[in-house]
Design an enzyme around this catalytic site. Structure first.
Site, PDB file in Angstrom:
ATOM      1  CB  SER A 287      -0.893  -0.202   1.251  1.00  0.00           C
ATOM      2  OG  SER A 287      -2.016   1.485   1.636  1.00  0.00           O
TER       3      SER A 287
ATOM      4  CE1 TYR B 214      -3.051  -2.762   6.359  1.00  0.00           C
ATOM      5  CE2 TYR B 214      -2.542  -0.335   5.481  1.00  0.00           C
ATOM      6  CZ  TYR B 214      -3.816  -2.031   5.050  1.00  0.00           C
ATOM      7  OH  TYR B 214      -3.385  -2.109   3.572  1.00  0.00           O
TER       8      TYR B 214
END
Length: 345
Positions: A149, A162
């Site tokens: 990501s 995360y």
């Protein structure tokens, strides 16, 4: 020949493992591989989502194998990999996509919750990679795709666990890649850095925000991510792929002016990750959401109306050889024209 996913259909059938395959990006990636006629092992916790994904894989032209597993359990992951190898004969591609998250300020995330996110997202990737290498190294071939990501480089508020896990995957993957290159191994590892994607996670993620969790715009459909993952699986020599113009802009801005980006995200990052309405009570951190509620969530979230089905930047990333050639030819033509004008003078 090309499938309706816009990816080439090869002659041979590969054995592919996709973790987190019951929904979201993993579900879309599994279908993209199936559209190429591949044999796809679907790994996740949720039985309803896995069953529905297997049916879609078979209807798309692939062969499906369902393996229920919690990626934070190293022994279970090893057993799952062995089951895939026993069924398909070997493993050609392993996609580490499984993750968990908590949307809340760091001080409102309990130690057990932070540990759980780290174990599923980071250690799940580590355990998956180790299991894949066990079967790939003896054959001296195979590709491991780490689904990352923009948050693997740039942390944002409300997702500390995360972001930390994705940063860890980035460092782990770079270390492993160097080791594989040093040994001259035919096994490849690559990482795909994704933008915000329209997946069901925003309805099942554990959230303590006052509003309803949402991705930071612009949002892309999971099929955009799936195309990049499938391409990366066939072009593992490249170390990394950036998907979406927002990913590129974020990573460049963070490299050039991280302090400015800190202040910008402090000002905008809270509201950008919430919309009107109360968050649901699904929460899949400890148990799969589909099992708890007896439903299949599929690949798409609730943001279809605003999500982009195509990404010119993602296409250029997949076709950078063509783009480079075109730019070179274009520059050559311009140079020739300029030279001709000078000669005529």
């Amino acid at each position: 020949m090309r499938s309706h996913w816009g990816v080439p259909v090869p002659g041979g059938r590969k054995a592919v493992v996709v973790t987190g395959a019951s929904g979201g990006v993993g579900r879309a990636a599994a279908l993209a591989f199936a559209a190429r006629g591949e044999r796809v092992a679907l790994l996740a916790r949720g039985r309803e989502g896995l069953a529905a994904a297997a049916d879609e894989v078979q209807r798309a032209g692939g062969e499906a194998l369902v393996v229920t597993v919690d990626m934070s359990d190293a022994k279970a992951v090893d057993d799952a990999a062995q089951q895939v190898a026993d069924t398909f004969g070997h493993i050609d591609v392993w996609v580490n996509n499984a993750f968990a998250g908590v949307f809340a300020p760091f001080t409102e995330v309990t130690p057990d919750e932070f540990r759980r996110v780290t174990e599923v997202t980071y250690l799940g990737c580590v355990f998956g990679t180790r299991a894949a290498l066990h079967h790939m190294l003896p054959r001296d071939r195979g590709t491991i795709v780490q689904v990352g990501s923009a948050l693997a480089y740039r942390g944002i508020p409300l997702q500390s666990a995360y972001c930390g896990a994705k940063h860890a995957i980035q460092g782990f993957n770079e270390s492993l890649r160097c080791e594989l290159l040093h040994s001259g191994s035919g096994v490849r590892t690559t990482m795909v850095q994704l933008p915000a994607v329209n997946t069901p996670q925003f309805d099942w993620v554990l959230s303590r925000m006052p509003g309803r969790a949402r991705p930071v715009a612009p949002v892309f459909q999971p099929e955009v991510a799936a195309r990049a993952i499938v391409h990366a699986a066939s072009h593992g020599r490249r170390r990394e792929y950036w998907v979406g113009s927002s990913t590129v802009a974020t990573l460049i801005a963070n490299a050039v002016a991280p302090g400015v980006l800190d202040r910008y995200l402090a000002r905008t990052g809270f509201d950008a990750q919430q919309d009107e309405g109360e968050h649901g009570e699904l929460g899949n951190l400890w148990t799969p959401a589909d099992g708890a509620h007896g439903r299949d969530f599929g690949a798409h979230g609730r943001f279809d109306d605003e999500s982009r089905a195509d990404s010119p930047q993602e296409w250029m990333s997949r076709n950078r050889g063509r783009v480079g050639t075109a730019l070179t030819v274009g520059a050559g033509v311009l140079a020739a024209r300029k030279l001709t004008r000078l000669v005529r003078r």
